[in-house]
Motif scaffolding. Structure first.
Motif, PDB file in Angstrom:
ATOM      1  N   GLY A  67       0.809  -1.214   0.000  1.00 45.52           N
ATOM      2  CA  GLY A  67       0.000   0.000   0.000  1.00 45.52           C
ATOM      3  C   GLY A  67       0.838   1.258   0.000  1.00 45.52           C
ATOM      4  N   ARG A  68       0.459   2.175  -0.863  1.00 44.12           N
ATOM      5  CA  ARG A  68       1.226   3.403  -1.025  1.00 44.12           C
ATOM      6  C   ARG A  68       0.312   4.618  -1.080  1.00 44.12           C
ATOM      7  N   ILE A  69       0.866   5.736  -0.701  1.00 49.43           N
ATOM      8  CA  ILE A  69       0.271   7.039  -0.972  1.00 49.43           C
ATOM      9  C   ILE A  69       1.329   7.827  -1.729  1.00 49.43           C
ATOM     10  N   TRP A  70       0.958   8.297  -2.914  1.00 47.60           N
ATOM     11  CA  TRP A  70       1.809   9.188  -3.689  1.00 47.60           C
ATOM     12  C   TRP A  70       1.174  10.563  -3.624  1.00 47.60           C
ATOM     13  N   TYR A  71       2.001  11.584  -3.549  1.00 51.95           N
ATOM     14  CA  TYR A  71       1.467  12.935  -3.494  1.00 51.95           C
ATOM     15  C   TYR A  71       2.452  13.928  -4.077  1.00 51.95           C
ATOM     16  N   LEU A  72       1.901  15.020  -4.549  1.00 50.24           N
ATOM     17  CA  LEU A  72       2.691  16.140  -5.026  1.00 50.24           C
ATOM     18  C   LEU A  72       2.821  17.119  -3.876  1.00 50.24           C
ATOM     19  N   ALA A  73       4.031  17.578  -3.631  1.00 41.94           N
ATOM     20  CA  ALA A  73       4.278  18.536  -2.558  1.00 41.94           C
ATOM     21  C   ALA A  73       4.478  19.922  -3.165  1.00 41.94           C
ATOM     22  N   ASP A  74       3.483  20.761  -3.002  1.00 39.73           N
ATOM     23  CA  ASP A  74       3.558  22.143  -3.459  1.00 39.73           C
ATOM     24  C   ASP A  74       4.058  22.970  -2.280  1.00 39.73           C
ATOM     25  N   THR A  75       5.376  23.042  -2.150  1.00 43.68           N
ATOM     26  CA  THR A  75       5.973  23.665  -0.971  1.00 43.68           C
ATOM     27  C   THR A  75       5.707  25.165  -0.895  1.00 43.68           C
ATOM     28  N   SER A  76       5.547  25.832  -2.032  1.00 42.13           N
ATOM     29  CA  SER A  76       5.301  27.275  -1.992  1.00 42.13           C
ATOM     30  C   SER A  76       3.911  27.597  -1.451  1.00 42.13           C
ATOM     31  N   ARG A  77       2.977  26.642  -1.564  1.00 40.78           N
ATOM     32  CA  ARG A  77       1.614  26.849  -1.061  1.00 40.78           C
ATOM     33  C   ARG A  77       1.314  26.011   0.181  1.00 40.78           C
ATOM     34  N   PHE A  78       2.323  25.286   0.671  1.00 41.49           N
ATOM     35  CA  PHE A  78       2.156  24.425   1.849  1.00 41.49           C
ATOM     36  C   PHE A  78       0.972  23.475   1.666  1.00 41.49           C
ATOM     37  N   THR A  79       0.937  22.832   0.480  1.00 39.47           N
ATOM     38  CA  THR A  79      -0.180  21.957   0.118  1.00 39.47           C
ATOM     39  C   THR A  79       0.350  20.671  -0.480  1.00 39.47           C
ATOM     40  N   CYS A  80      -0.332  19.565  -0.182  1.00 40.12           N
ATOM     41  CA  CYS A  80      -0.035  18.280  -0.809  1.00 40.12           C
ATOM     42  C   CYS A  80      -1.253  17.842  -1.622  1.00 40.12           C
ATOM     43  N   TRP A  81      -1.007  17.337  -2.806  1.00 38.15           N
ATOM     44  CA  TRP A  81      -2.060  16.827  -3.683  1.00 38.15           C
ATOM     45  C   TRP A  81      -1.854  15.331  -3.839  1.00 38.15           C
ATOM     46  N   ILE A  82      -2.766  14.530  -3.356  1.00 40.17           N
ATOM     47  CA  ILE A  82      -2.645  13.078  -3.445  1.00 40.17           C
ATOM     48  C   ILE A  82      -2.903  12.642  -4.882  1.00 40.17           C
ATOM     49  N   THR A  83      -1.958  11.886  -5.435  1.00 36.55           N
ATOM     50  CA  THR A  83      -2.091  11.396  -6.807  1.00 36.55           C
ATOM     51  C   THR A  83      -2.435   9.916  -6.852  1.00 36.55           C
ATOM     52  N   PHE A  84      -2.160   9.192  -5.765  1.00 29.12           N
ATOM     53  CA  PHE A  84      -2.481   7.766  -5.683  1.00 29.12           C
ATOM     54  C   PHE A  84      -2.567   7.376  -4.223  1.00 29.12           C
ATOM     55  N   ALA A  85      -3.567   6.583  -3.889  1.00 30.59           N
ATOM     56  CA  ALA A  85      -3.670   5.985  -2.559  1.00 30.59           C
ATOM     57  C   ALA A  85      -4.336   4.637  -2.752  1.00 30.59           C
ATOM     58  N   GLY A  86      -3.611   3.556  -2.489  1.00 32.73           N
ATOM     59  CA  GLY A  86      -4.196   2.247  -2.691  1.00 32.73           C
ATOM     60  C   GLY A  86      -3.413   1.136  -2.033  1.00 32.73           C
ATOM     61  N   THR A  87      -4.045  -0.035  -1.990  1.00 38.78           N
ATOM     62  CA  THR A  87      -3.442  -1.192  -1.329  1.00 38.78           C
ATOM     63  C   THR A  87      -2.438  -1.913  -2.213  1.00 38.78           C
ATOM     64  N   GLY A  88      -2.558  -1.776  -3.516  1.00 39.06           N
ATOM     65  CA  GLY A  88      -1.625  -2.419  -4.427  1.00 39.06           C
ATOM     66  C   GLY A  88      -0.534  -1.451  -4.841  1.00 39.06           C
ATOM     67  N   HIS A  89       0.594  -2.004  -5.211  1.00 38.24           N
ATOM     68  CA  HIS A  89       1.719  -1.184  -5.655  1.00 38.24           C
ATOM     69  C   HIS A  89       1.312  -0.464  -6.944  1.00 38.24           C
ATOM     70  N   PRO A  90       1.585   0.833  -7.069  1.00 37.24           N
ATOM     71  CA  PRO A  90       1.202   1.579  -8.272  1.00 37.24           C
ATOM     72  C   PRO A  90       1.842   1.002  -9.529  1.00 37.24           C
ATOM     73  N   ARG A  91       1.063   0.847 -10.574  1.00 38.20           N
ATOM     74  CA  ARG A  91       1.577   0.256 -11.816  1.00 38.20           C
ATOM     75  C   ARG A  91       2.613   1.124 -12.510  1.00 38.20           C
ATOM     76  N   ALA A  92       2.600   2.409 -12.254  1.00 38.82           N
ATOM     77  CA  ALA A  92       3.557   3.310 -12.906  1.00 38.82           C
ATOM     78  C   ALA A  92       4.998   2.915 -12.597  1.00 38.82           C
ATOM     79  N   THR A  93       5.228   2.205 -11.506  1.00 34.56           N
ATOM     80  CA  THR A  93       6.586   1.803 -11.151  1.00 34.56           C
ATOM     81  C   THR A  93       6.995   0.494 -11.816  1.00 34.56           C
ATOM     82  N   ASP A  94       6.094  -0.128 -12.586  1.00 39.08           N
ATOM     83  CA  ASP A  94       6.393  -1.404 -13.225  1.00 39.08           C
ATOM     84  C   ASP A  94       7.231  -1.280 -14.484  1.00 39.08           C
ATOM     85  N   HIS A  95       7.574  -0.059 -14.884  1.00 35.71           N
ATOM     86  CA  HIS A  95       8.346   0.138 -16.130  1.00 35.71           C
ATOM     87  C   HIS A  95       9.764  -0.329 -16.004  1.00 35.71           C
TER      88      HIS A  95
END
Length: 102
Positions: free
Chosen positions: A74-102
């Motif tokens: 299980g992973r949570i991927w997020y974008l860290a917008d440090t200038s706005r002190f904000t995180c944007w979640i791009t993936f949250a799931g129990t399986g490993h994200p497929r984008a890393t299978d390359h």
């Protein structure tokens, strides 16, 4: 999962399964997102993604992309917008994200 996790997006889609499977770990990940989203000392469980996954774009802004390993798969991927002190979640799931299978 109720409370702040749902309101902030982790309780949607794969994130809800993640919260059900590992409630405590998912909560700790949420606290980390709120208090130390871009740690100076990265760990194997919380680190910036590499290569083509190192950055992502949200609303025209390019941000660093990070990962918190909540469970073995299980992973949570997020974008860290440090200038706005904000995180944007791009993936949250129990399986490993497929984008890393390359």
């Amino acid at each position: 999962m109720g409370g702040p996790l749902r309101r902030r997006g982790l309780g949607q889609g794969g994130g809800e399964s993640l919260a059900q499977q590992a409630r405590g770990n998912t909560y700790r990940a949420w606290v980390t997102l709120r208090t130390d989203p871009t740690p100076r000392d990265e760990t194997p469980r919380h680190h910036r993604l590499k290569g083509a996954l190192a950055h992502g774009t949200h609303r025209g802004r390019t941000c660093e992309q990070w990962q918190i390993e909540v469970t073995g798969g299980g992973r949570i991927w997020y974008l860290a917008d440090t200038s706005r002190f904000t995180c944007w979640i791009t993936f949250a799931g129990t399986g490993h994200p497929r984008a890393t299978d390359h």
